[in-house]
Design a protein around this motif. Structure first.
Motif, PDB file in Angstrom:
ATOM      1  N   PHE A 156      41.133 -25.911  -9.349  1.00  0.00           N
ATOM      2  CA  PHE A 156      41.571 -26.876  -7.909  1.00  0.00           C
ATOM      3  C   PHE A 156      42.745 -26.778  -7.821  1.00  0.00           C
ATOM      4  O   PHE A 156      43.805 -25.287  -8.803  1.00  0.00           O
ATOM      5  CB  PHE A 156      42.504 -28.850  -9.097  1.00  0.00           C
ATOM      6  N   LYS A 180      45.314 -27.970  -6.016  1.00  0.00           N
ATOM      7  CA  LYS A 180      45.850 -29.474  -5.800  1.00  0.00           C
ATOM      8  C   LYS A 180      45.067 -30.405  -6.385  1.00  0.00           C
ATOM      9  O   LYS A 180      45.086 -31.424  -6.061  1.00  0.00           O
ATOM     10  CB  LYS A 180      46.767 -29.735  -4.688  1.00  0.00           C
ATOM     11  N   PRO A 181      44.950 -30.431  -7.859  1.00  0.00           N
ATOM     12  CA  PRO A 181      44.105 -32.133  -8.488  1.00  0.00           C
ATOM     13  C   PRO A 181      44.864 -33.140  -8.485  1.00  0.00           C
ATOM     14  O   PRO A 181      46.591 -33.090  -8.250  1.00  0.00           O
ATOM     15  CB  PRO A 181      44.093 -31.149  -9.844  1.00  0.00           C
ATOM     16  N   VAL A 182      43.774 -33.832  -8.744  1.00  0.00           N
ATOM     17  CA  VAL A 182      44.896 -35.702  -8.766  1.00  0.00           C
ATOM     18  C   VAL A 182      44.115 -36.333  -9.769  1.00  0.00           C
ATOM     19  O   VAL A 182      42.368 -35.544  -9.708  1.00  0.00           O
ATOM     20  CB  VAL A 182      44.365 -36.387  -6.924  1.00  0.00           C
ATOM     21  N   ALA A 232      39.302 -35.390 -12.608  1.00  0.00           N
ATOM     22  CA  ALA A 232      40.308 -34.606 -11.366  1.00  0.00           C
ATOM     23  C   ALA A 232      39.252 -34.442 -10.706  1.00  0.00           C
ATOM     24  O   ALA A 232      38.243 -34.234  -9.963  1.00  0.00           O
ATOM     25  CB  ALA A 232      40.060 -33.861 -12.076  1.00  0.00           C
ATOM     26  N   GLU A 259      40.040 -32.405  -6.390  1.00  0.00           N
ATOM     27  CA  GLU A 259      41.331 -31.233  -5.318  1.00  0.00           C
ATOM     28  C   GLU A 259      41.527 -32.792  -4.721  1.00  0.00           C
ATOM     29  O   GLU A 259      40.810 -33.675  -4.251  1.00  0.00           O
ATOM     30  CB  GLU A 259      39.989 -30.710  -4.288  1.00  0.00           C
ATOM     31  N   ASP A 260      42.718 -32.533  -4.014  1.00  0.00           N
ATOM     32  CA  ASP A 260      43.440 -33.591  -3.213  1.00  0.00           C
ATOM     33  C   ASP A 260      42.964 -33.678  -2.196  1.00  0.00           C
ATOM     34  O   ASP A 260      42.783 -32.379  -1.301  1.00  0.00           O
ATOM     35  CB  ASP A 260      45.364 -33.566  -3.729  1.00  0.00           C
ATOM     36  N   GLY A 261      43.014 -34.248  -1.171  1.00  0.00           N
ATOM     37  CA  GLY A 261      41.904 -34.165  -0.500  1.00  0.00           C
ATOM     38  C   GLY A 261      41.123 -34.361  -0.217  1.00  0.00           C
ATOM     39  O   GLY A 261      40.356 -34.563   1.271  1.00  0.00           O
ATOM     40  N   HIS A 262      39.980 -34.619  -1.673  1.00  0.00           N
ATOM     41  CA  HIS A 262      38.570 -34.189  -1.345  1.00  0.00           C
ATOM     42  C   HIS A 262      38.098 -35.983  -2.089  1.00  0.00           C
ATOM     43  O   HIS A 262      37.213 -35.610  -2.210  1.00  0.00           O
ATOM     44  CB  HIS A 262      38.035 -33.456  -1.745  1.00  0.00           C
ATOM     45  N   GLN A 263      38.992 -36.427  -1.792  1.00  0.00           N
ATOM     46  CA  GLN A 263      39.025 -37.783  -2.262  1.00  0.00           C
ATOM     47  C   GLN A 263      37.855 -38.880  -1.342  1.00  0.00           C
ATOM     48  O   GLN A 263      37.842 -38.730  -0.083  1.00  0.00           O
ATOM     49  CB  GLN A 263      39.847 -39.112  -2.240  1.00  0.00           C
TER      50      GLN A 263
END
Length: 339
Positions: free
Chosen positions: A46, A48-50, A154, A156-160
């Motif tokens: 990742f 930027k992991p969410v 988790a 990747e931010d923006g990939h939700q």
């Protein structure tokens, strides 16, 4: 007045039984015995992991397990209810914790439940890093048992995944559920066991080679791996995912649709497992009630770009997960309509 000093065991809590349960669980849970479960997050995966978290239980399916003494698969159900919620955001399940409450600790029973949880985690590709077993004499009967699970994943931010990706014309792919999974059991038990008076050891229906108990304890499918494999294989083709649990398709699919858009589905596009028609007929349950209680044979609904449908179906097939097109996203429809 009782003679001698009071003890925890005398009050109803058997520490020795709890310790015995822990011994039986060694090898199933990572780092068992510590104060907190640990999970090393691989930051090479990742930028930027969410972190995404979910919690759930198994509901009154546990009453069937208790009546039959069969607790070996309810742990799989627990994992499925938790991790498949994470997938709806596009998150890879990372780890799971469980909580078991009982009136009296039976070490082998507890270990059997946890073996199921571990089996479910293996199916989901995540780790079981801890849990808690609590003995509640006085507030629970000795044979009572309830379980809850907590999962973290988790993305990747923006990939939700979610409603902001969905648009009119998207196609809805259904992934089949072979049975009830873990939802609607209060109504199912009421109809089958109380109204119809079926015995758990009786055939599930006329001509069935398995019992009512077998059908009701059919373990939930864990969809995490094939759905994530399909996303990885097809990139942005997958827009949203709905986990069809309590509330059925009509209650869960709209959760991933943006305002102003609805879904039109064709019931004839998938095969509904026999258990649903049995419940409907034996209980004289209205169609609308069936729809808002049960999954009706669809465990997950994937909303995909219309020009990528074949690619997603092929990716799911490559992950050994059957699927079929069941409808489309349209404007001018509120919620879900069947045509």
């Amino acid at each position: 007045m009782a003679e001698g000093g009071a003890t925890y065991a005398g009050a109803g809590v058997d520490i020795g039984a709890g310790d015995a349960a822990v011994e039986l669980m060694k090898g199933l849970v990572s780092g068992i015995g510590g104060f907190g479960g640990q999970f090393p997050l691989d930051m090479t995966r990742f930028t930027k992991p969410v972190l995404v978290a979910s919690t759930d239980g198994v509901g009154t399916k546990l009453m069937v397990a208790a009546a039959t003494g069969r607790y070996d698969t309810v742990g799989i159900d627990l994992v499925a209810m938790c991790v498949d919620d994470l997938v709806c955001v596009g998150a890879q399940p990372l780890f799971m914790l469980d909580y078991i409450a009982t009136g009296k600790v039976d070490p082998e029973q507890v270990a059997t439940v946890v073996r199921g949880v571990r089996a479910g985690c293996d199916l989901a590709g995540c780790s079981l890093i801890g849990g808690e077993t609590a003995e509640h004499p006085g507030s629970m009967a000795p044979d009572d048992l309830d379980i809850a699970g907590f999962a973290v994943g988790a993305v990747e931010d923006g990939h939700q995944l979610g409603p902001d990706r969905v648009q009119a014309g998207d196609v809805i792919i259904g992934i089949p559920s072979p049975g009830l999974r873990s939802n609607g059991y209060t109504l199912a038990r009421h109809v089958l066991l109380e109204r119809a008076g079926l015995a758990l050891g009786a055939p599930a229906w006329s001509g069935a080679e398995h019992t009512v108990a077998d059908e009701l304890l059919r373990p939930s499918v864990v969809y995490a791996k094939p759905v994530l494999a399909a996303r990885e294989a097809t990139g942005d083709a997958l827009h949203a995912v709905a986990h069809i649990t309590g509330g059925g398709i009509v209650g869960n699919l709209p959760r991933v649709l943006p305002e102003g858009l609805g879904a039109v589905l064709s019931r004839s596009s998938w095969v509904e497992p026999r258990i649903f028609s049995e419940i409907q007929q034996l209980g004289s349950v209205e169609e609308a009630e069936m729809d808002r209680v049960f999954n009706r044979g669809v465990g997950m609904a994937l909303v995909v770009a219309a020009d990528q449908v074949d690619s997603v179906l092929a990716a799911l097939a490559g992950a050994l997960q059957p699927s079929t097109v069941i409808g489309e996203v349209v404007s001018g429809v509120d919620g879900v309509e069947y045509r």
